[in-house]
Write a protein that holds these residues in place. Sequence first.
Motif, PDB file in Angstrom:
ATOM      1  N   ASN A   7       7.767  12.548  -9.365  1.00 29.23           N
ATOM      2  CA  ASN A   7       8.354  11.498 -10.018  1.00 29.23           C
ATOM      3  C   ASN A   7       7.490  10.385 -10.290  1.00 29.23           C
ATOM      4  N   THR A   8       6.215  10.707 -10.752  1.00 28.92           N
ATOM      5  CA  THR A   8       5.267   9.792 -11.170  1.00 28.92           C
ATOM      6  C   THR A   8       4.967   9.519 -12.742  1.00 28.92           C
ATOM      7  N   GLY A   9       4.631   8.339 -13.150  1.00 29.31           N
ATOM      8  CA  GLY A   9       4.376   8.048 -14.716  1.00 29.31           C
ATOM      9  C   GLY A   9       3.514   9.347 -15.231  1.00 29.31           C
ATOM     10  N   PHE A  56       3.335  14.664 -18.298  1.00 32.16           N
ATOM     11  CA  PHE A  56       2.901  15.871 -18.208  1.00 32.16           C
ATOM     12  C   PHE A  56       4.347  17.127 -18.499  1.00 32.16           C
ATOM     13  N   ALA A  57       5.261  16.685 -17.819  1.00 31.29           N
ATOM     14  CA  ALA A  57       6.346  17.352 -18.031  1.00 31.29           C
ATOM     15  C   ALA A  57       6.914  17.429 -19.193  1.00 31.29           C
ATOM     16  N   ALA A  97       0.960  -1.177   0.000  1.00 32.27           N
ATOM     17  CA  ALA A  97       0.004   0.124  -0.165  1.00 32.27           C
ATOM     18  C   ALA A  97       0.846   1.227  -0.057  1.00 32.27           C
ATOM     19  N   ILE A  98       1.903   1.192   0.970  1.00 35.83           N
ATOM     20  CA  ILE A  98       2.923   2.369   0.930  1.00 35.83           C
ATOM     21  C   ILE A  98       3.595   2.611  -0.458  1.00 35.83           C
ATOM     22  N   ALA A  99       4.068   1.702  -1.230  1.00 39.01           N
ATOM     23  CA  ALA A  99       4.561   1.587  -2.519  1.00 39.01           C
ATOM     24  C   ALA A  99       3.600   2.244  -3.477  1.00 39.01           C
ATOM     25  N   LYS A 100       2.354   1.791  -3.428  1.00 43.28           N
ATOM     26  CA  LYS A 100       1.234   2.184  -4.220  1.00 43.28           C
ATOM     27  C   LYS A 100       1.063   3.686  -4.265  1.00 43.28           C
ATOM     28  N   ALA A 101       1.114   4.425  -2.956  1.00 34.79           N
ATOM     29  CA  ALA A 101       0.964   5.651  -2.631  1.00 34.79           C
ATOM     30  C   ALA A 101       2.319   6.422  -3.160  1.00 34.79           C
ATOM     31  N   ASN A 102       3.360   5.695  -2.933  1.00 38.08           N
ATOM     32  CA  ASN A 102       4.729   6.212  -3.517  1.00 38.08           C
ATOM     33  C   ASN A 102       4.621   6.648  -5.058  1.00 38.08           C
ATOM     34  N   LYS A 103       4.076   5.276  -5.934  1.00 42.76           N
ATOM     35  CA  LYS A 103       3.829   5.588  -7.197  1.00 42.76           C
ATOM     36  C   LYS A 103       3.096   6.590  -7.636  1.00 42.76           C
ATOM     37  N   ALA A 104       2.081   6.790  -6.649  1.00 44.62           N
ATOM     38  CA  ALA A 104       1.244   7.742  -7.142  1.00 44.62           C
ATOM     39  C   ALA A 104       1.567   9.223  -6.733  1.00 44.62           C
ATOM     40  N   GLY A 105       2.704   9.318  -6.090  1.00 41.49           N
ATOM     41  CA  GLY A 105       3.478  10.561  -5.785  1.00 41.49           C
ATOM     42  C   GLY A 105       3.067  11.110  -4.577  1.00 41.49           C
ATOM     43  N   ILE A 106       2.529  10.458  -3.870  1.00 38.92           N
ATOM     44  CA  ILE A 106       1.960  11.012  -2.526  1.00 38.92           C
ATOM     45  C   ILE A 106       2.855  10.495  -1.385  1.00 38.92           C
TER      46      ILE A 106
END
Lengths: 338, 444
Positions: B70-72, B77-78, A114-123
Amino acid sequence: MVRLSAAFLLALSFAVAGCGDSNGKNTPQGAQKAKEAVKSKGTIGYSALTLTNPFFKVIADNMKFEAEKHGYDLIVVSAERDVKTQADQVNEFIVKGVAAIVLNPCDPQSIGPAIAKANKAGIPVFTNDLKYDGNEGEVVCHVGTENYNGGRLAGEAMVKLLSGTGGKVAIIHFPQAESCQLRVKGFLEIVNAHNTRSQGDKIEIVATLDGGGARDEGFKAAKDAIEAHPDLAAIFAINDPSGLGARSALESVSKQDQVTIIAFDGQLIGKQAIRDGKILCDPIQFPDRIGRSTVEQILKHFNGDEVPREILIPSELYYKADADKDPELNETGIDKKL
Amino acid sequence: MSSNLRTQLINTPFIRDYGMIFVLLVLAGLFSVLTIKQQHPTGEAAGRQVADFIISRKGHQARVLIVTRNTGDDLAFAEGVATSLKHLGATVLDNVNGTASDAKRAIDVILASGGEIDAIAANDVTAKWPVYDRYPEVGSGKCIVPSSYAWPDFLKISNLLGVANQTAIYAMIAIGMTMVIITGGIDLSVGSLVALSSVCTAIMIRDGCGGVEAGIGVVIVAALAGVCICALAGAFNGFMITAFQVPPFIVTLSMMMMASGLSYRLSSGRSIPELPTSFFWVGRGRAAGIPNPILLMFFLYIVAHIVMSRTVFGRYVYAIGGNADAARLSGVPVKRILMWVYTICGALAGLGGIVLTSQLSAGDPKFGLMYELEVIAAVVVGGTSLMGGRGKIFGTLIGAFIIAVIKNGMNLKDVDPFNQKIVLGAVLMLAVLFDTLKRRNSRE
């Protein structure tokens, strides 16, 4: 039946709209929305371990206070100790597009995806009180109590209590939580050090029982301990709810004067018990500081400052003398809290 | 006449069995309306739009800093901003893809070299960072973001897939529970069996197959073994119920405690994260953009629907729930069928444990807490009668989704966690009320 289901849906929609209202957000659309777009800097999502323990409610309230002071909203949800629920909540935070997520991980490992998923979403993800121990995903900063040192303080209080006499001690544990393992580790270290240099006043740990960190299970564990060891001298309980459960168990067999309790936390209920002499002392934690500091780190992170990986807030011993002069405990203070 | 027509309508088999689907649709509509919010696009198209905004406001000579995470989506966008700006003749000072502190460093460098920033191309999130206001010559007023649009949070694809994914495990276990409840029984052990299969499989992989390095073959064997252990536990439930006529409630309550205790014992109360990445495919992989648990759930429901509506086994299950004695006298092998039903229920709980372990990447004795109640609630809301003999497999799927949608909607609306419990309790109460009324209607 059709009419009944229509009525049900209507009631539900009112319930949901009504509950939203009581939180004072989002629902008065139009006018406030326009204002919000300018004012709110974003939302912080907090998934608490459980809200049935007042400790986490204090963290939540202080986070809310601090966040709103700086123009952020805080959403509080409770995972009730279930890691899947918590993972689902993180997912919903991502859908809502929150600016930051704060967790008390329900499991030090399984919350990783779940943490990795949030990281991936930039949160960015922050934890407080309980720490994430896995290597999947990244936590920006952890804010917690120095549990190990707190446990040592409890150990010192126990040694002070039983030096000269020695005696049998039971530990009411909650081994699932890493924080509690650290408390017991610190406690045992001091007690063992005392035993190696003691002359006939050894402190003997006769039982380590799981009290679930809760009042009812702490009650049962303490009752079993006193049945098995009628000459018990003291109990160390890893938090206030289980300590108070132990106290009720002692009262039910009229042994409250024979067995002294040292607990942990310094919640309001615990401080009251210390004032009334039901618990000898607590190494206290500062959930208010934990909550505020967590939000401070989030703000620093958004402000472009470097944030330390971990902030540990030291614990202090709290006796009856401290309770007597604690402003939080004078009558009006309690009324306000309740 | 019209009331006659209505009675006819209510009594058509489809409405009677799947009337709850309308409740689900109305709920979905309700939450769609309630969760409408300004959405902030990100991605390449949004990037081109921002580049156009910048040119129209600051002219073709604009000096622009791009700030994204740093997301997809943000990187796209950048990329969109950068190529579009270069094409239009503006200067890109720097392209920051990271955190606020990365943005701060970039601004420091630009200002130190005497550069000036005319505009900051940002998205909704990075524009809200207070970092720009640290510099009087920058300021967050220079951020230019894509225009937003209104769309319900509930109807975002990521949310709908999320709801289905969250429900998948409950829904899978609910298949077995539906069968058990149709026979007039109950199975309280499913939550603990989720934990048991999770822990057993994880331990087998860690101790027997080399943990993180385990090959795909042995991982499949370990997972099947986990499911089999739970199937055996289910078979034991069935054996106690049929051989000694112990009430299912008591048998499965005992199993619930034993299985939970066993999983805590085997794992010493800790989670077991030593699992290979190949194991994560079941719970976290996707096929055609849809998460595997959802596909697995639909597959199981189709199979179960065929079994329950088209096979002799299915007919027998209903017959036993309708009247066990009558069924036995007309030649239904009641004991054998009950054994199978409890075994299937156990196996599906075990499968749920495997999927959950894979999703959360660790075996854990704490998994499955109170799942039996979640699952029973889904079955009851789906229209299966606790008295046995009635119920539809797809009704259960709808029931599981009704509960999931209510939970998700309330979470998206920030409903207080305590109030959520009250609402869910009331939903369950109403579902049982429907069941009772339906029963009375049909008797009349």
